[in-house]
Structure formats: C-alpha cells, structure tokens
Design a protein around this motif. Structure first.
Motif, mmCIF file in Angstrom:
data_model
loop_
_atom_site.group_PDB
_atom_site.id
_atom_site.type_symbol
_atom_site.label_atom_id
_atom_site.label_comp_id
_atom_site.label_asym_id
_atom_site.label_seq_id
_atom_site.Cartn_x
_atom_site.Cartn_y
_atom_site.Cartn_z
ATOM 1 N N UNK A 180 0.983 -1.411 -0.377
ATOM 2 C CA UNK A 180 0.153 0.593 0.089
ATOM 3 C C UNK A 180 0.953 1.159 0.215
ATOM 4 N N UNK A 181 2.003 1.543 0.577
ATOM 5 C CA UNK A 181 2.972 2.005 1.108
ATOM 6 C C UNK A 181 3.463 2.941 -0.998
ATOM 7 N N UNK A 182 3.514 0.946 -1.612
ATOM 8 C CA UNK A 182 4.403 1.060 -2.913
ATOM 9 C C UNK A 182 3.228 1.795 -3.867
ATOM 10 N N UNK A 183 2.103 1.539 -3.469
ATOM 11 C CA UNK A 183 0.812 2.734 -4.398
ATOM 12 C C UNK A 183 0.415 3.896 -4.049
ATOM 13 N N UNK A 184 0.460 4.269 -2.766
ATOM 14 C CA UNK A 184 0.312 5.615 -2.682
ATOM 15 C C UNK A 184 1.646 6.419 -3.263
ATOM 16 N N UNK A 185 2.413 5.992 -2.701
ATOM 17 C CA UNK A 185 4.109 6.872 -3.565
ATOM 18 C C UNK A 185 3.812 6.724 -5.528
ATOM 19 N N UNK A 186 3.452 6.239 -5.522
ATOM 20 C CA UNK A 186 2.749 5.955 -7.037
ATOM 21 C C UNK A 186 1.670 6.564 -7.726
ATOM 22 N N UNK A 207 2.299 -8.826 -8.439
ATOM 23 C CA UNK A 207 3.198 -9.331 -9.749
ATOM 24 C C UNK A 207 3.997 -8.321 -10.468
ATOM 25 N N UNK A 208 3.007 -6.714 -10.436
ATOM 26 C CA UNK A 208 2.964 -5.331 -10.597
ATOM 27 C C UNK A 208 4.801 -5.796 -10.125
ATOM 28 N N UNK A 209 5.715 -6.037 -9.319
ATOM 29 C CA UNK A 209 6.715 -5.614 -8.108
ATOM 30 C C UNK A 209 8.155 -6.923 -9.023
ATOM 31 N N UNK A 210 7.499 -7.797 -9.855
ATOM 32 C CA UNK A 210 7.935 -8.611 -9.963
ATOM 33 C C UNK A 210 9.732 -9.342 -8.837
ATOM 34 N N UNK A 211 8.552 -9.617 -7.510
ATOM 35 C CA UNK A 211 9.056 -10.466 -6.694
ATOM 36 C C UNK A 211 8.438 -12.061 -6.322
ATOM 37 N N UNK A 212 9.281 -12.962 -6.185
ATOM 38 C CA UNK A 212 8.267 -14.008 -6.261
ATOM 39 C C UNK A 212 8.091 -14.297 -4.574
ATOM 40 N N UNK A 213 8.061 -13.906 -3.448
ATOM 41 C CA UNK A 213 7.554 -13.663 -2.386
ATOM 42 C C UNK A 213 6.954 -12.580 -2.116
ATOM 43 N N UNK A 214 5.414 -12.582 -1.714
ATOM 44 C CA UNK A 214 4.939 -11.590 -0.466
ATOM 45 C C UNK A 214 4.839 -11.831 0.656
ATOM 46 N N UNK A 215 5.408 -11.019 1.934
ATOM 47 C CA UNK A 215 5.571 -12.062 3.195
ATOM 48 C C UNK A 215 4.987 -10.826 4.137
ATOM 49 N N UNK A 248 16.631 -6.109 -1.454
ATOM 50 C CA UNK A 248 15.716 -5.941 -3.551
ATOM 51 C C UNK A 248 15.578 -4.215 -4.740
ATOM 52 N N UNK A 249 16.598 -3.759 -3.999
ATOM 53 C CA UNK A 249 16.628 -2.265 -4.673
ATOM 54 C C UNK A 249 16.068 -2.506 -6.369
ATOM 55 N N UNK A 250 14.809 -1.564 -6.439
ATOM 56 C CA UNK A 250 13.866 -1.122 -7.828
ATOM 57 C C UNK A 250 14.662 -0.897 -9.413
ATOM 58 N N UNK A 251 14.272 -1.719 -10.215
ATOM 59 C CA UNK A 251 15.556 -1.827 -11.547
ATOM 60 C C UNK A 251 14.267 -0.297 -12.273
ATOM 61 N N UNK A 270 11.692 -2.566 -1.972
ATOM 62 C CA UNK A 270 12.346 -2.707 -3.012
ATOM 63 C C UNK A 270 12.326 -4.434 -1.989
ATOM 64 N N UNK A 271 12.100 -4.961 -0.886
ATOM 65 C CA UNK A 271 12.637 -5.968 -0.711
ATOM 66 C C UNK A 271 13.881 -6.332 -0.195
ATOM 67 N N UNK A 272 13.793 -7.998 -0.045
ATOM 68 C CA UNK A 272 15.169 -8.548 0.560
ATOM 69 C C UNK A 272 15.446 -9.858 -0.429
ATOM 70 N N UNK A 273 16.952 -9.676 -1.299
ATOM 71 C CA UNK A 273 17.049 -10.371 -1.785
ATOM 72 C C UNK A 273 17.836 -11.612 -0.944
ATOM 73 N N UNK A 274 17.737 -13.204 -1.537
ATOM 74 C CA UNK A 274 18.458 -14.592 -0.441
ATOM 75 C C UNK A 274 18.383 -15.901 -1.120
ATOM 76 N N UNK A 275 19.394 -15.741 -0.380
ATOM 77 C CA UNK A 275 19.901 -17.001 -1.796
ATOM 78 C C UNK A 275 19.121 -18.303 -0.529
ATOM 79 N N UNK A 276 19.073 -19.886 -1.402
ATOM 80 C CA UNK A 276 18.394 -21.374 -0.686
ATOM 81 C C UNK A 276 19.512 -21.705 -0.549
#
Length: 166
Positions: free
Chosen positions: A73-79, A87-95, A121-124, A143-149
C-alpha cells in the motif's frame, strides 16, 4: 553483518520478533519480459532458485526475492495508485507480519526451505513503466530482500517465515 555479542542488549533487540511472518503470495516468471504467474506453492532448489522461475537455474545471492506485504500500500500510495498487484513488482514471495530488512545476513525458514538474506532488492528501471513516472522512487526503500536458498524445500501460501538462531 555479524550479530553483536550474544550478551549485549543490541543482540537481544536484533533477534526478537513479535511473531513469525506468513507467505501471502508466490509468483514465478519463467522468462524475461513475461508476466509473473501466481502459484499456490513453489519448490526452492538449494543454491539456485525457484523451479519454474527464470532465476531457478542459479543466480547466487538472488535465488529468491521477497517483499513485505505491508509495503505494497505504501508503494501504491507513493506511485499515485489506488492499489497494486504483487506481480507488478516482480518479486517471488510476499511476506506479511515480519520486517524483512531484519533478515539481511540472517538465516530463516520459509515452509520447508532454509534461506539466507543477502541484500536489499532494489528497484530497477522497469518500475517506471510498471508504476508510472516516479515508480522507481516510489519503490526505493520498499523493494524487499534478496536471499539465497541454503536448503531446498516447498513453500506454500500460508507458510510461516521464521528467523533461525545462528
């Protein structure tokens, strides 16, 4: 970044979470320039990524990307948008329910998989097209977080996300 000494107040603060997080959405993108596909579950492959995702064959520190549900919601409001599909933000998992930035440099469990937070996970630049003018800046800091499995396993919508003691 290593944790402060175990007997310090800062260590206690950095390792306390009010509750586990919860997986709210999972998405895979099988190839570049195609839309994300929402799924109910995904197989995390150690040292690689999610089966069926374009990064699933191995991408090091970016094996899986996570974004915090509370930031949508914060990203939507700022945009200047009323709402935003994950899916718009192209991240794999929403937590939901867990501050993802606190998992940077830490091991955590999502469903059956064990991961390690590697970097924000910075925006592109694609966020300008996805969110409109200023979309890149709307996502900065959200933008979230990148992680290794580290250990593979299945993750499902509704699974807990929990920090693991080092």
């Amino acid at each position: 970044m290593p944790l402060p000494p175990p007997d310090s107040e800062l260590h206690r603060l950095m390792t306390r979470f009010p509750r586990a997080g919860t997986v709210r959405w999972i998405g895979l993108r099988p190839a570049r320039d195609v839309p994300m596909r929402a799924v109910e579950l995904a197989e995390a492959i150690a040292g690689k990524g999610l089966r069926g995702d374009r990064y699933g064959s191995g991408s090091g520190k970016r094996g899986i990307t996570l974004i915090q549900a509370e930031h949508l919601p914060a990203i939507a409001a700022l945009a200047g948008l009323d709402a935003l599909e994950p899916s718009t933000l192209r991240r794999n998992v929403v937590i939901a329910g867990l501050p993802l930035i606190a998992l940077k440099g830490r091991r955590f469990r999502i469903g059956d998989a064990i991961c390690e937070g590697t970097s924000p996970c910075d925006p592109c630049s694609r966020m300008e097209a996805a969110l409109g003018p200023g979309g890149y800046n709307a996502m900065r800091g959200h933008g979230g977080l990148c992680a290794r499995i580290l250990e593979g396993g299945t993750l499902r919508i509704g699974d807990a996300v929990e920090w693991l003691d080092d």
